[in-house]
Each structure stands twice: as structure tokens, then as C-alpha cells.
Write a protein that holds these residues in place. Structure first.
Motif, PDB file in Angstrom:
ATOM      1  N   TRP A   1       0.839  -1.194   0.000  1.00  0.00           N
ATOM      2  CA  TRP A   1       0.000   0.000   0.000  1.00  0.00           C
ATOM      3  C   TRP A   1       0.873   1.242   0.000  1.00  0.00           C
ATOM      4  CZ3 TRP A   1       0.475   3.104   4.459  1.00  0.00           C
ATOM      5  CH2 TRP A   1       1.181   2.501   5.512  1.00  0.00           C
ATOM      6  N   ARG A   2       0.297   2.341  -0.419  1.00  0.00           N
ATOM      7  CA  ARG A   2       1.035   3.602  -0.511  1.00  0.00           C
ATOM      8  C   ARG A   2       0.520   4.634   0.492  1.00  0.00           C
ATOM      9  NH1 ARG A   2       4.188   4.319  -4.864  1.00  0.00           N
ATOM     10  NH2 ARG A   2       3.899   3.008  -6.710  1.00  0.00           N
ATOM     11  N   LYS A   3       1.378   5.582   0.780  1.00  0.00           N
ATOM     12  CA  LYS A   3       0.957   6.784   1.483  1.00  0.00           C
ATOM     13  C   LYS A   3       0.845   7.929   0.476  1.00  0.00           C
ATOM     14  CE  LYS A   3       2.412   5.952   6.229  1.00  0.00           C
ATOM     15  NZ  LYS A   3       3.148   6.489   7.400  1.00  0.00           N
ATOM     16  N   TYR A   4      -0.046   8.872   0.778  1.00  0.00           N
ATOM     17  CA  TYR A   4      -0.232  10.035  -0.076  1.00  0.00           C
ATOM     18  C   TYR A   4      -0.207  11.308   0.760  1.00  0.00           C
ATOM     19  CZ  TYR A   4      -1.634   7.114  -4.024  1.00  0.00           C
ATOM     20  OH  TYR A   4      -1.658   6.197  -5.051  1.00  0.00           O
ATOM     21  N   THR A   5       0.285  12.374   0.155  1.00  0.00           N
ATOM     22  CA  THR A   5       0.175  13.705   0.736  1.00  0.00           C
ATOM     23  C   THR A   5      -1.147  14.283   0.241  1.00  0.00           C
ATOM     24  OG1 THR A   5       2.581  13.906   0.598  1.00  0.00           O
ATOM     25  CG2 THR A   5       1.327  15.914   1.033  1.00  0.00           C
ATOM     26  N   CYS A   6      -2.080  14.522   1.158  1.00  0.00           N
ATOM     27  CA  CYS A   6      -3.476  14.782   0.787  1.00  0.00           C
ATOM     28  C   CYS A   6      -3.930  16.170   1.221  1.00  0.00           C
ATOM     29  CB  CYS A   6      -4.391  13.752   1.441  1.00  0.00           C
ATOM     30  SG  CYS A   6      -3.888  12.052   1.181  1.00  0.00           S
TER      31      CYS A   6
END
Length: 297
Positions: free
Chosen positions: A159-164
Motif C-alpha cells: 500500500w502507498r501513502k499520499y500527501t493529501c
């Protein structure tokens, strides 16, 4: 031959004969005999031995990959056959991160409980990987690297992390174009982020950036809600912000700087999950929690 293959797999994964013997509750001499017999059966040296460590030969590398497939397929067949004759029931205690439980598990749990009416399920939200043994958990979902390499686990995916941020925030404050820009934005941190930093890849190096933050919150769901309300920029897992991203309410920034995908594991106490544990692991797989491609090795 299958028992010899299992011994070979354990020696590789434990990086030693003695550790493999302990894991399989056999003597080191028995492990050694099984490897010797296996090498005789395939007519090739699989393991290079010295006083400090073991390493695989080219034939060993290839054979190890095939062993994984054969053993996993055999164990899967056993589980399928047993499930036909053994009714799944009893108590099952699982630890699941709050956002995954709230957004993914609970909405689909009805079908699982209907399929296994004799199963009593305890769900405890939070991060419980290291509490398996002391708090009576059967399974725990771990999002990220394992804190203890000796734990038994099933890999779910990556899974990925995102800057949201929200569209309303972007319209009012703009969108950061480089991780350094985060020092001029309003950011929201997870309370457990003790280093108070976010990781980015800049010039092929993993770098920690300390953003300007106005608030720290103890769970990802509240952080996601704050992003929805335009309160700032956050750094969150894809499985937490997926719904907002799909609806267009949440957009992402700095995608080109985000680090490689992270693993997601189901951790269990025994090397091989019981039928009821496997049933819940299979249920988690259906939720598509980890959809990123595996990182390049």
C-alpha cells in the motif's frame, strides 16, 4: 520429499540450521539429514555452508522459489479439504487499525459472519502486532514493516501513502510542488508520529521533512475528516483516503516524491493459520486493502 522441502525452506528463512531446527521443533542433526537427502534427490548442492552463515547456490535460489509455490499450494489444498469436513467455529480475536476496521471491515462484515455463524469474533481496533502473545490475539493486521522478524505472518500486499489535501484548501492556499514547500503550509500530523516528520524521495534519497503543523491527532480517521474540512495537508495511507480520492473531494500532491509502497501483513502466533484464522485472512484479501504494486527489489 515434501518434509525435506519444508526443512530447506525453514533453513533459508531462518538463515541457519539451528534456528530452523528450533522453529520446526526438530534436532539440528535431523534438519541437516533432510537437507542432505533433498540435495541427493535433486542431484545438486542447494546450500553453501560455513561456520558463520548459510547462502544459496544458483540451483538453491531457483529451487527455493519453486518450493514456496509447491508448499503453499499443498497447504492450501489441505485447508480446502479440511474446510469441507470441519465446521469453522469458536472464538477469534483480531487486532485491526481503526481506519481499516471502520471503512473496510465493518461495511463488509455481515457476509463473513453469515457464512460462519458459529464463529464468535472479537475486533479490537488499534495497532496490536506486539500484543499477540500477551493479550490473547489470534491475528493482527500490521501496516508496514514487521517490528520483530521472528513473527509468523501472511503477506496481504502493498500500500502507498499520499500527501493529501482538499480542493477547498488547494483553492485557498495552493498546492505544494516540492516537499520543502510544506514548511509554508498548514499540516496535520498523526500523534504517534514521534519524529514529527514525513518521508519523501528527493534526488533518489529517502529524506525526512519536518512540515509546519498546527495539530496532531491520534487516529487517521479524524485526520482524514480534518482534510475533508479544508483544515490542512496530511500524510495518510491510501486505504484511509480512498473514498475521498475516488469522489474527488481529496486530491494528492507531491506524488513524484512519495516513497515506495509498504507491506501489509496479517501476523499470527502459529506458523500456519488455523481454519478459522485462514477464513478471516481470506476475508481481508477480498477487501482489496493493499493494491499497490510490489516495490522493485
Amino acid at each position: 520429499m515434501l518434509e525435506n522441502m519444508k526443512a530447506f525452506r525453514m533453513v533459508v528463512e531462518c538463515q541457519g540450521f539451528r534456528a530452523a531446527a528450533m522453529a520446526m521443533k526438530l534436532s539440528p542433526a535431523m534438519i541437516s539429514r533432510r537437507i542432505e537427502k533433498l540435495e541427493s534427490e535433486v542431484n545438486a548442492q542447494l546450500i553453501k555452508r560455513n561456520s558463520r552463515r548459510i547462502s544459496l547456490t544458483t540451483a538453491g535460489e531457483q529451487f527455493y522459489q519453486r518450493c514456496l509455490l509447491i508448499i503453499d499450494e499443498y497447504e492450501s489444498c489441505l485447508r480446502d479439504v479440511k474446510s469441507l469436513s470441519n465446521e469453522i467455529g469458536g472464538n477469534l480475536k483480531v487486532g485491526i487499525p481503526h481506519s481499516i476496521s471502520n471503512q473496510h471491515v465493518i461495511p463488509h462484515l455481515g457476509a463473513f459472519l453469515e457464512r460462519y455463524p458459529n464463529l464468535k469474533l472479537d475486533i479490537v481496533t488499534g495497532n496490536h502486532c506486539m500484543e499477540l502473545f500477551s493479550h490473547g490475539f489470534d491475528l493482527a493486521l500490521q501496516c508496514g514493516p514487521l517490528p520483530d522478524s521472528n513473527l509468523y505472518y501472511t503477506l496481504i500486499g502493498y500500500w502507498r501513502k499520499y500527501t493529501c489535501l482538499s480542493r477547498s484548501y488547494a483553492q485557498q492556499h495552493g498546492i505544494p510542488q516540492h516537499p520543502d514547500d510544506l514548511r509554508q503550509h498548514t499540516c496535520l500530523l498523526h500523534f504517534d508520529n514521534h519524529r514529527r516528520s514525513w518521508k519523501f524521495v528527493i534526488d533518489d534519497e529517502l529524506v525526512e521533512i519536518r512540515p509546519h503543523y498546527v495539530s496532531r491527532v491520534s487516529n487517521s480517521l479524524d485526520l482524514c475528516n480534518m482534510v475533508h474540512h479544508g483544515l490542512g495537508i496530511c500524510y495518510l495511507p491510501e486505504f484511509t483516503v480512498r473514498a475521498g480520492m475516488e469522489s474527488g473531494e481529496i486530491i494528492t500532491a507531491l506524488d513524484a516524491f512519495m516513497p515506495a509502497p509498504l507491506p501489509m501483513y496479517v501476523v499470527h502466533i502459529k506458523p500456519h493459520p488455523s481454519p478459522k484464522e485462514q477464513a478471516f485472512i481470506d476475508f481481508l484479501r477480498t477487501l482489496n486493502l493493499a493494491t499497490a504494486p510490489a516495490p522493485a527489489s
